[in-house]
Scaffold this active site. Structure first.
Site, PDB file in Angstrom:
ATOM      1  N   SER A 171      -6.741   6.285  13.344  1.00  0.00           N
ATOM      2  CA  SER A 171      -7.406   6.635  12.093  1.00  0.00           C
ATOM      3  C   SER A 171      -8.118   7.985  12.206  1.00  0.00           C
ATOM      4  O   SER A 171      -7.502   8.990  12.521  1.00  0.00           O
ATOM      5  CB  SER A 171      -8.373   5.511  11.700  1.00  0.00           C
ATOM      6  N   GLU A 262       0.114   0.521   4.513  1.00  0.00           N
ATOM      7  CA  GLU A 262      -1.138   1.277   4.420  1.00  0.00           C
ATOM      8  C   GLU A 262      -0.981   2.614   3.694  1.00  0.00           C
ATOM      9  O   GLU A 262       0.092   3.213   3.681  1.00  0.00           O
ATOM     10  CB  GLU A 262      -1.714   1.515   5.812  1.00  0.00           C
ATOM     11  N   HIS A 292      -3.444  -1.108   8.235  1.00  0.00           N
ATOM     12  CA  HIS A 292      -4.042  -0.010   8.984  1.00  0.00           C
ATOM     13  C   HIS A 292      -4.467  -0.462  10.387  1.00  0.00           C
ATOM     14  O   HIS A 292      -5.194  -1.441  10.547  1.00  0.00           O
ATOM     15  CB  HIS A 292      -5.259   0.499   8.205  1.00  0.00           C
TER      16      HIS A 292
END
Length: 328
Positions: A171, A262, A292
């Site tokens: 991320s 995602e 995610h």
């Protein structure tokens, strides 16, 4: 095969992961929308919620050893983090440098300890996870500076040669990793592994993706508000925020994994293409119906196991390639 450079119409995720995605859209997505990240209570609650999810659905910590680090580099920069070693993993000349995700504001080495411990166990390598400062208490470029300090410390005070290290992150950690490696004076690691990387901080790519298929975990608007806590008054077109991968320095060989469900799938695809445009070697694996950073949630997503095995194989191969280049 489940990991590909695209999503084949006939391919689907497991029944369990698809069910988890549906439940997430009815619960976590709604909760995320109700928690204002720009308030103290909203941020506190979000941090607790993410920590609970990671602990509940993450892999086992059995046999894991953790060594806390809080030191200063020779030039006075502070490095805070932790070494994570799976069962039987000892000191050596190779390691993984891990940059956790968080939207720059939520997580820590503790929330990601199950993931880093699993990575250590699969690769047989110690993992150093940097505990970079979080927004809104610490805004840009605090996290990026901490990541740089951690890398410099590993390569100097710890005496690890860059080509004996593989960098990994998820991320927002993916953004921090790419930003670091685009800097002209940074020695590159043997390889780079990114889980669901956040690259486009304008969220233009994510919004386009959301219009086609909403993310089951969070809305783009809520994710953007979270990242704003880090950027503050700095325009997201700043060169350290709007990363020019296609026109920048060639990155080391890179593995990118993203979930097919995602919103950051668009970021993953764009990054893969930009690395190739710059002359780099990139592999994109899209895992159908996955959320995610599903790799951190094997008790929720069975696909986390083969995905992590592929990541571990890529890490081993990257280190093997650099060894051959040095000794050949």
């Amino acid at each position: 095969m489940p990991g590909t450079t695209g999503i084949h119409p006939a391919q689907r995720g497991s029944v369990r992961s698809r069910g988890a995605s549906r439940v997430s859209s009815l619960t976590l997505r709604q909760v995320s929308a109700a928690l204002p990240p720009d308030t103290g209570w909203g941020l506190w609650t979000s941090r607790r919620l993410i920590a609970r999810i990671m602990a509940t659905f993450g892999p086992s910590l059995s046999g894991t050893r953790v060594e806390r680090v809080d030191v200063r580099t020779a030039d006075g920069r502070r490095v805070v983090g932790e070494w994570v070693r799976g069962p039987g993993v000892t000191e050596g000349e190779r390691a993984i440098y891990y940059l956790h995700g968080s939207g720059f504001a939520l997580c820590s080495p503790q929330t990601h300890r199950r993931l880093t411990a699993w990575l250590s166990r699969l690769t047989g390598l110690p993992v150093f996870c940097i505990d970079y400062r979080l927004a809104p208490e610490h805004r840009f470029p605090a996290a990026a500076n901490d990541v740089r300090a951690g890398w410099d410390w590993l390569c100097t005070e710890r005496g690890l040669h860059p080509d004996r290290i593989v960098m990994a992150g998820d991320s927002a950690g993916g953004h921090l990793a790419v930003d670091l490696l685009l800097q002209p004076d940074v020695a590159h690691p043997a390889g780079l592994v990114l889980f669901s990387p956040l690259i486009d901080l304008t969220f233009t790519l994510a919004r386009a993706r959301e219009s086609l298929s909403p993310d089951p975990a969070i809305r783009v608007a809520d994710a953007a508000r979270l990242v704003e806590l880090y950027c503050g008054k700095i325009d997201v077109t700043h060169p350290r925020l709007a990363l020019d991968v296609a026109g920048g320095r060639q990155l080391p060989r890179t593995l990118i994994q993203a979930g097919g469900a995602e919103m950051l799938l668009a970021d993953a695809r764009s990054l893969d293409a930009d690395i190739r445009t710059a002359g780099g070697n990139a592999e994109l694996q899209v895992w159908p119906d996955q959320v995610h950073v599903f790799q951190a949630l094997p008790r929720l997503s069975p696909e986390a196991v083969p995905a992590m095995q592929r990541a571990a194989g890529f890490i081993s191969e990257s280190l093997r390639c650099t060894t051959i280049e040095v000794t050949g």
